[in-house]
Design a protein around this motif. Structure first.
Motif, PDB file in Angstrom:
ATOM      1  N   SER A  83      36.163  41.974  40.357  1.00 47.83           N
ATOM      2  CA  SER A  83      35.035  43.153  38.878  1.00 47.83           C
ATOM      3  C   SER A  83      36.520  43.386  37.633  1.00 47.83           C
ATOM      4  O   SER A  83      35.919  43.783  36.649  1.00 47.83           O
ATOM      5  CB  SER A  83      34.802  43.995  39.810  1.00 47.83           C
ATOM      6  N   ASP A  94      35.530  46.269  35.207  1.00 46.57           N
ATOM      7  CA  ASP A  94      35.636  47.529  35.592  1.00 46.57           C
ATOM      8  C   ASP A  94      37.295  48.557  35.039  1.00 46.57           C
ATOM      9  O   ASP A  94      37.655  49.217  35.745  1.00 46.57           O
ATOM     10  CB  ASP A  94      36.339  47.783  37.767  1.00 46.57           C
ATOM     11  N   ASP A 140      40.558  43.791  40.648  1.00 42.35           N
ATOM     12  CA  ASP A 140      39.736  44.768  39.705  1.00 42.35           C
ATOM     13  C   ASP A 140      41.265  45.379  39.119  1.00 42.35           C
ATOM     14  O   ASP A 140      42.225  45.220  38.909  1.00 42.35           O
ATOM     15  CB  ASP A 140      39.591  45.313  40.923  1.00 42.35           C
ATOM     16  N   HIS A 156      42.201  47.722  40.134  1.00 42.44           N
ATOM     17  CA  HIS A 156      43.370  49.244  40.854  1.00 42.44           C
ATOM     18  C   HIS A 156      44.879  47.958  40.991  1.00 42.44           C
ATOM     19  O   HIS A 156      45.661  48.312  40.712  1.00 42.44           O
ATOM     20  CB  HIS A 156      42.709  48.859  42.013  1.00 42.44           C
ATOM     21  N   ARG A 162      41.893  50.950  48.304  1.00 46.45           N
ATOM     22  CA  ARG A 162      40.950  51.334  47.463  1.00 46.45           C
ATOM     23  C   ARG A 162      39.930  51.304  47.201  1.00 46.45           C
ATOM     24  O   ARG A 162      38.556  52.024  46.370  1.00 46.45           O
ATOM     25  CB  ARG A 162      40.967  49.331  46.836  1.00 46.45           C
ATOM     26  N   ASN A 163      38.980  51.592  48.442  1.00 47.70           N
ATOM     27  CA  ASN A 163      37.840  52.498  48.940  1.00 47.70           C
ATOM     28  C   ASN A 163      37.609  53.786  47.875  1.00 47.70           C
ATOM     29  O   ASN A 163      36.803  54.840  47.552  1.00 47.70           O
ATOM     30  CB  ASN A 163      36.823  52.540  50.283  1.00 47.70           C
ATOM     31  N   VAL A 170      38.454  53.924  44.512  1.00 46.33           N
ATOM     32  CA  VAL A 170      37.061  53.382  43.602  1.00 46.33           C
ATOM     33  C   VAL A 170      36.097  54.746  43.437  1.00 46.33           C
ATOM     34  O   VAL A 170      35.989  54.603  42.323  1.00 46.33           O
ATOM     35  CB  VAL A 170      36.842  51.938  43.338  1.00 46.33           C
ATOM     36  N   TYR A 192      32.470  51.547  53.298  1.00 50.23           N
ATOM     37  CA  TYR A 192      32.301  50.839  52.086  1.00 50.23           C
ATOM     38  C   TYR A 192      31.470  49.389  52.426  1.00 50.23           C
ATOM     39  O   TYR A 192      32.266  48.830  53.260  1.00 50.23           O
ATOM     40  CB  TYR A 192      33.754  51.121  51.375  1.00 50.23           C
ATOM     41  N   LYS A 199      30.819  45.446  49.813  1.00 49.71           N
ATOM     42  CA  LYS A 199      31.707  44.950  48.559  1.00 49.71           C
ATOM     43  C   LYS A 199      29.891  44.897  47.754  1.00 49.71           C
ATOM     44  O   LYS A 199      30.329  44.870  46.163  1.00 49.71           O
ATOM     45  CB  LYS A 199      32.100  43.350  48.914  1.00 49.71           C
ATOM     46  N   MET A 223      29.224  48.050  47.213  1.00 54.02           N
ATOM     47  CA  MET A 223      28.514  48.453  45.944  1.00 54.02           C
ATOM     48  C   MET A 223      29.812  48.025  44.839  1.00 54.02           C
ATOM     49  O   MET A 223      29.844  49.085  44.025  1.00 54.02           O
ATOM     50  CB  MET A 223      29.480  49.723  47.126  1.00 54.02           C
ATOM     51  N   LYS A 264      29.086  49.349  39.348  1.00 54.50           N
ATOM     52  CA  LYS A 264      29.390  49.818  38.158  1.00 54.50           C
ATOM     53  C   LYS A 264      28.995  49.291  36.416  1.00 54.50           C
ATOM     54  O   LYS A 264      28.322  49.599  35.553  1.00 54.50           O
ATOM     55  CB  LYS A 264      30.736  48.997  37.452  1.00 54.50           C
TER      56      LYS A 264
HETATM   57  N1  ARG Z   1      36.516  45.821  43.077  1.00 55.11           N
HETATM   58  C1  ARG Z   1      36.037  46.975  44.349  1.00 55.11           C
HETATM   59  C2  ARG Z   1      34.662  47.967  43.899  1.00 55.11           C
HETATM   60  O1  ARG Z   1      34.794  47.773  42.758  1.00 55.11           O
HETATM   61  C3  ARG Z   1      36.846  48.205  44.747  1.00 55.11           C
HETATM   62  C4  ARG Z   1      37.116  48.688  46.280  1.00 55.11           C
HETATM   63  C5  ARG Z   1      37.680  46.921  47.172  1.00 55.11           C
HETATM   64  N2  ARG Z   1      37.605  47.614  48.085  1.00 55.11           N
HETATM   65  C6  ARG Z   1      36.995  46.887  49.004  1.00 55.11           C
HETATM   66  N3  ARG Z   1      37.383  47.154  50.693  1.00 55.11           N
HETATM   67  N4  ARG Z   1      37.525  45.325  48.917  1.00 55.11           N
HETATM   68  O2  ARG Z   1      34.241  49.134  44.810  1.00 55.11           O
END
Ligand code: ARG
Length: 461
Positions: free
Chosen positions: A24, A28, A84, A86, A110-111, A114, A318, A320, A322, A326
């Motif tokens: 991403s 992002d 990404d 992060h 990251r959950n 983000v 979460y 992916k 989601m 963005k």
């Molecule tokens: N790039 C991911 C997003 O936009 C960040 C979160 C990723 N989390 C994970 N468990 N892979 O949602």
């Protein structure tokens, strides 16, 4: 080779196509400032709670500022392999400060990262949308003030209905934009809770201080449920919904500008700055900006539909999927801001043809309702009978090819004997609008009253 962030259990790296669908960073990266701000708040909190050492936290905080300036200076090398924003930021931090960088991700995922970054970004967009709506309101109020008593036809079914004033018409859009501002402000207030510290989905065993990070990032409070916090995107849906409604308002105004600037209407002329020519037809002045504003609702509403569709089937927490939130929100926000700015420019520069407005207001039997109202008031007719008698007079005038005021008193009396010469007063468009004194009506006094109310509100902006 396996991913350095999570590749402990992996022997091989991802397929190139896996990387392409998964990454991403191409979009992002726009969250870089929010990501670094969130990480700095997190690191400071980890030190304040004794989870990491103050010296590690200082190194992290300083290093993140270096990353920030590298990104803003255009020296940062974004890597698709790092997926990404992060992990791109964290990997660079590691290069810069070494071992302490690995402590930043303590008690975090990251959950929640983000979710926090994105809320911060959307929150800023709510503020930007509110400011842009206010600018357009100012331009509309200025137009309304200039033409508070200029008469024009009011339409229903795009057929001449009753005379209204230019000011009244402009102020109609002010009311719509006022509600748009309310929607952005409501969305902002509701989204202003901090997900950070929800970790992957269940919270964390580390003794974190979520109130501290929430306050540091300008949130009202931390979110109250970690599952909800990492999997909710309704803040983005609310922003997109408010944006779609606002864009709908802009589209309607744009449609009116397209109609009004046509050779058949000539109610308004767009300035050179907001018109385009034709490569073949030398006479053309096309309202391209208005047409594009009218069209751009498609993208914004499309973004809302896309994200609703992504979210509707997702189990907690979460997924992916989601990550697809963005691009939709970025595009919708950019589009809305551009449309608001273009509309503000066009309205500010608009030349209004007062004479054409008035001539059009007087045609099409626009004061027939005033005639019927006179029969009710002065001759005591039930409104339905007055409506019928007036219809007969319109038919008579139409058969003669004249407007109502050009009928003779004898003509009038042939339809209803109670009619006197006094009736002709109400057939003028200025008298017509001046008589619409009900609260919120088109009478210039009423319009000025609403302009004054909005100008009062504008002083607080
Ligand atoms: N790039 C991911 C997003 O936009 C960040 C979160 C990723 N989390 C994970 N468990 N892979 O949602």
């Amino acid at each position: 080779t396996a991913n350095t962030m999570w590749g402990g259990r992996f022997a091989a790296g991802p397929d190139a196509i896996m990387e392409a669908i998964n990454a991403s960073i191409g979009f992002d990266r726009r969250l870089y400032a929010q990501d670094i701000r969130g990480s700095r708040a997190h690191a400071a909190m980890l030190a304040a709670t004794g989870i990491i050492s103050p010296s590690d936290a200082d190194a992290i905080g300083e290093g993140l500022l270096t990353v920030l300036s590298e990104i803003e200076g255009g020296q940062f090398r974004f890597q698709t392999a790092l997926e990404d924003i992060h992990m791109n930021v964290e990997a660079r931090l590691k290069e810069l400060i070494g071992e302490p960088a690995g402590r930043l991700h303590t008690a975090r995922s990251r959950n929640d990262q983000v979710a926090t970054d994105f809320r911060l970004w959307v929150r800023d967009q709510c503020d930007a949308a509110i400011a842009a709506c206010r600018a357009l309101i100012r331009a509309l109020v200025t137009q309304a003030e200039t033409g508070a008593d200029w008469v024009m036809p009011g339409f229903t079914h795009l057929q001449t209905a009753q005379p209204v004033t230019w000011g009244h018409h402009m102020m109609a859009y002010v009311e719509m934009l006022g509600r748009d501002i309310g929607r952005f402000a409501d969305a902002r207030a509701r989204m202003n809770e901090c997900p950070l510290g929800s970790a992957a989905l269940a919270g964390t065993g580390f003794p974190i201080d979520r109130d501290a990070t929430a306050a540091a990032l300008g949130f009202d409070r931390p979110t109250a449920n970690s599952l909800d916090a990492v999997s909710d995107r309704d803040f983005a849906l609310e922003f997109l919904s408010a944006a779609a409604i606002c864009a709908t308002h802009l589209s309607r105004l744009a449609e009116e500008l397209v109609i009004w600037s046509s050779a058949q209407f000539r109610f308004v002329a767009m300035s050179d700055r907001w018109s385009t020519g034709s490569s073949i037809m030398p006479q053309k002045r096309n309202p391209d900006a208005a047409e594009l504003i009218r069209a751009k609702i498609g993208r914004i509403l499309g973004a809302a539909v896309a994200l609703f569709t992504v979210m509707k089937g997702l189990p907690l927490a979460y997924s992916k999927d989601m990550q697809e939130d963005k691009e939709q929100v970025f595009d919708a926000a950019d589009t809305l801001m551009l449309a608001l700015a273009a509309m503000t420019g066009m309205i500010s520069d608009l030349t209004v043809n007062r004479e054409r407005l008035q001539a059009a207001a007087s045609s099409g039997f626009s004061t027939a309702t005033d005639l019927a109202d006179w029969l009710v008031r002065e001759a005591g007719l039930p409104f339905r009978d007055a409506h019928h008698a007036t219809g007969a007079l319109v038919a008579l005038a139409e058969s003669r090819g004249v407007d109502l005021p050009e009928l003779t008193l004898a003509d009038m009396q042939s339809v209803n004997s109670a009619i006197t010469a006094q009736l002709f007063d109400v057939l003028g468009v200025h008298n017509s609008v001046a008589s619409r004194q009900s609260y919120g009506g088109t009478a210039p006094d009423q319009v000025r009253r609403q302009i004054a109310r909005w100008k009062g509100a504008m002083e607080g902006w």
